[in-house]
Write an enzyme that holds these catalytic residues in place. Structure first.
Site, PDB file in Angstrom:
ATOM      1  N   ARG A  68       0.822  -1.270  -0.104  1.00 20.91           N
ATOM      2  CA  ARG A  68      -0.022  -0.022  -0.172  1.00 20.91           C
ATOM      3  C   ARG A  68       0.910   1.391   0.026  1.00 20.91           C
ATOM      4  O   ARG A  68       0.178   2.578   0.240  1.00 20.91           O
ATOM      5  CB  ARG A  68      -1.068   0.139   1.191  1.00 20.91           C
ATOM      6  N   HIS A 236      -3.303 -16.791  -7.154  1.00 22.05           N
ATOM      7  CA  HIS A 236      -4.633 -17.008  -6.603  1.00 22.05           C
ATOM      8  C   HIS A 236      -5.661 -17.765  -7.395  1.00 22.05           C
ATOM      9  O   HIS A 236      -6.721 -17.275  -7.401  1.00 22.05           O
ATOM     10  CB  HIS A 236      -4.949 -15.861  -6.017  1.00 22.05           C
ATOM     11  N   ASP A 307      -1.340 -13.107  -1.013  1.00 23.31           N
ATOM     12  CA  ASP A 307      -2.287 -12.055  -1.459  1.00 23.31           C
ATOM     13  C   ASP A 307      -2.595 -11.213  -0.343  1.00 23.31           C
ATOM     14  O   ASP A 307      -3.768 -10.651  -0.281  1.00 23.31           O
ATOM     15  CB  ASP A 307      -3.333 -12.524  -2.015  1.00 23.31           C
TER      16      ASP A 307
HETATM   17  O1  DOR Z   1      -8.894  -9.373  -2.882  1.00 24.85           O
HETATM   18  C1  DOR Z   1      -7.973  -8.583  -3.640  1.00 24.85           C
HETATM   19  N1  DOR Z   1      -7.329  -7.383  -3.118  1.00 24.85           N
HETATM   20  N2  DOR Z   1      -7.431  -9.039  -4.905  1.00 24.85           N
HETATM   21  C2  DOR Z   1      -6.793  -8.362  -5.648  1.00 24.85           C
HETATM   22  O2  DOR Z   1      -6.486  -8.964  -6.809  1.00 24.85           O
HETATM   23  C3  DOR Z   1      -6.471  -6.967  -5.192  1.00 24.85           C
HETATM   24  C4  DOR Z   1      -6.346  -6.843  -3.564  1.00 24.85           C
HETATM   25  C5  DOR Z   1      -5.919  -5.619  -3.069  1.00 24.85           C
HETATM   26  O3  DOR Z   1      -5.207  -4.947  -3.476  1.00 24.85           O
HETATM   27  O4  DOR Z   1      -6.833  -5.170  -2.100  1.00 24.85           O
END
Ligand code: DOR
Length: 446
Positions: A68, A236, A307
């Site tokens: 982030r 994923h 992820d």
């Molecule tokens: O659930 C998800 N969140 N899948 C993604 O591909 C992106 C990720 C995010 O960056 O929040």
């Protein structure tokens, strides 16, 4: 011959490629310098550490995290995310490009590498996001030092990176040579099916983003990749149909699975966790989960990625579908998977295959992924028998929550060594972060 080592780890069970042996592991100058008392260069070390009762694994590499920074530092930073990683026994991460601004240029990559310097606790590389605007530059961008390669979002998720049509997809696939990582959900189908989302009902998330949405994108991608002869890595994977298809494309395709898809199931998760269980691709049924486990025994998938996708509690608490998709996971990857090992759902050696040797093989990491003389001394040291409960106090992610709080587990990360540095021991961190960019065969001359 005898030689002087920096550190001897005494009496741990060392997981080697072919067997597990209880012996001494010697480290010197950041590398593994000898294995076992009978090693040709063993025997004397400046320091020792008793590892009796502990198991020493090659360092766990998490090849999919979202930290982030820049843009949403309230949810995570490169510092806090990598701190969570090493507290959870992870020695290195590949970070995703859907930040603000997105990592789509040399400048954005350089900015992330500069921010990481002296602030990231674990080794790292950053993905470059593919777009219609940088498609022809991807081949150049992927060769930059510190780049994990190119990432394509075929379906929209958090952020606005998107390559939804075959023409742009082909332009990206034709640019460059490294393995390309892909979020495979079909954008057209997602748009057509928006009405399947039910207000306030996150259980409709996998109905909207159904199996066919994932399969259709994976089919399009694999056909194109084989035509062009480009290696791809499907992130994923959430359905057995995709895995059956990928099994027919092993000349060009590797893939990832997440601990969430192996641990949670729709019937329980959306009732118990609501929007906090919402992710893309979605958590699906218990039958899906059982089928995914069967594929683990077939040697497919190649890697486990968390992820890790933190969002604030406030954002996640919004009513579906205003709630964002994603859950944190970098710190719980090792604990959850060790618990699966304890319950005999996979062997410890397959765990290492998915978390160390798999990432090394798929991405061509230099000197990583294996306990072998001359390799980086990256180690995940665990207590396979420890029984414990995930406590919110233990979590380092800025988002401050995890879907796995309160989970009773068997197996716990005890120590994290990175290039010979003891970065974490029994929950205590070293004085300062020492993470460095990963080195890749594709971007380095030997
Ligand atoms: O659930 C998800 N969140 N899948 C993604 O591909 C992106 C990720 C995010 O960056 O929040």
């Amino acid at each position: 011959m005898s030689s002087f080592h920096d550190l001897a780890l005494l009496n741990g069970s060392i997981v080697l490629p072919d067997k597990t042996v209880q012996t001494t592991l010697y480290l010197r100058d950041g590398l593994i310098s000898a294995i076992g008392e009978n090693a040709p260069t063993a025997h004397r070390a400046a320091q020792t550490l008793d590892c009796t009762g502990l198991t020493i694994l090659p360092g766990v590499i998490d090849t999919q995290v979202h930290f982030r920074e820049p843009g949403a530092e309230n949810n995570e930073t490169l510092e806090s995310g990598s701190r969570a990683a090493v507290l959870g026994g992870v020695t290195g991460v590949f970070e995703m490009p859907n930040t603000t601004p997105p990592t789509t240029t040399l400048e954005a990559l350089t900015d992330k590498l500069n921010r990481a310097h002296n602030r990231m606790w674990c080794d790292h590389a950053f993905y470059i996001g593919a777009t219609a605007y940088n498609a022809e530059q991807c081949g150049q961008l992927e060769t930059l030092k510190g780049a994990a390669g190119i990432k394509i979002f075929m379906g929209s998720s958090t952020g606005d990176l998107l390559v939804s049509d075959d023409l742009t997809l082909e332009r990206v696939l034709r640019s460059g040579h490294r393995r390309i990582a892909v979020h495979a959900e079909d954008e057209n189908r997602l748009q057509e099916r928006r009405s399947y989302r039910v207000e306030n009902d996150p259980a409709s998330h996998p109905v909207w983003r159904d199996d066919q949405t994932a399969l259709q994108a994976t089919q399009r991608l694999l056909a194109l990749a084989r035509k062009i002869r480009r290696r791809v890595h499907i992130l994923h994977v959430s359905t057995p149909e995709e895995l059956a298809l990928i099994a027919q494309y092993r000349d060009i395709a590797t893939c990832e699975i997440t601990p969430q898809h192996l641990t949670l199931n729709a019937e329980d998760a959306y009732v118990r966790l609501g929007t906090f269980a919402q992710m893309n691709p979605p958590i699906r049924s218990a039958a899906h989960r059982a089928a995914l486990w069967q594929w683990i025994d077939q040697g497919l998938p190649d890697v486990i990625g968390s992820d890790h996708a933190p969002h604030s509690r406030e954002a996640k608490a919004k009513p579906y579908p205003q709630s964002p998709s994603g859950m944190p996971g970098v710190q719980t990857l090792v604990p959850l998977m060790l618990n699966h090992v304890a319950h005999h759902r996979l062997s410890l050696r397959r765990f290492v295959d998915l978390t160390s040797s798999g990432p090394q093989r798929v991405f061509g990491l230099v000197r990583k992924g294996r306990i072998s003389i001359g390799y980086d001394a990256d180690l995940t040291i665990v207590d396979l028998k420890a029984q414990w409960t995930i406590d919110p106090q233990w979590l380092a992610s800025r988002c401050g929550w995890s879907p796995f709080v309160g989970e009773r587990l068997i197996g716990k990360p005890i120590g994290t060594f990175i290039r010979g540095h003891r970065v974490m021991w029994e929950g205590t961190l070293a004085d300062h972060p020492i993470g460095q960019p990963f080195r890749f065969e594709a971007t380095e001359k030997p």
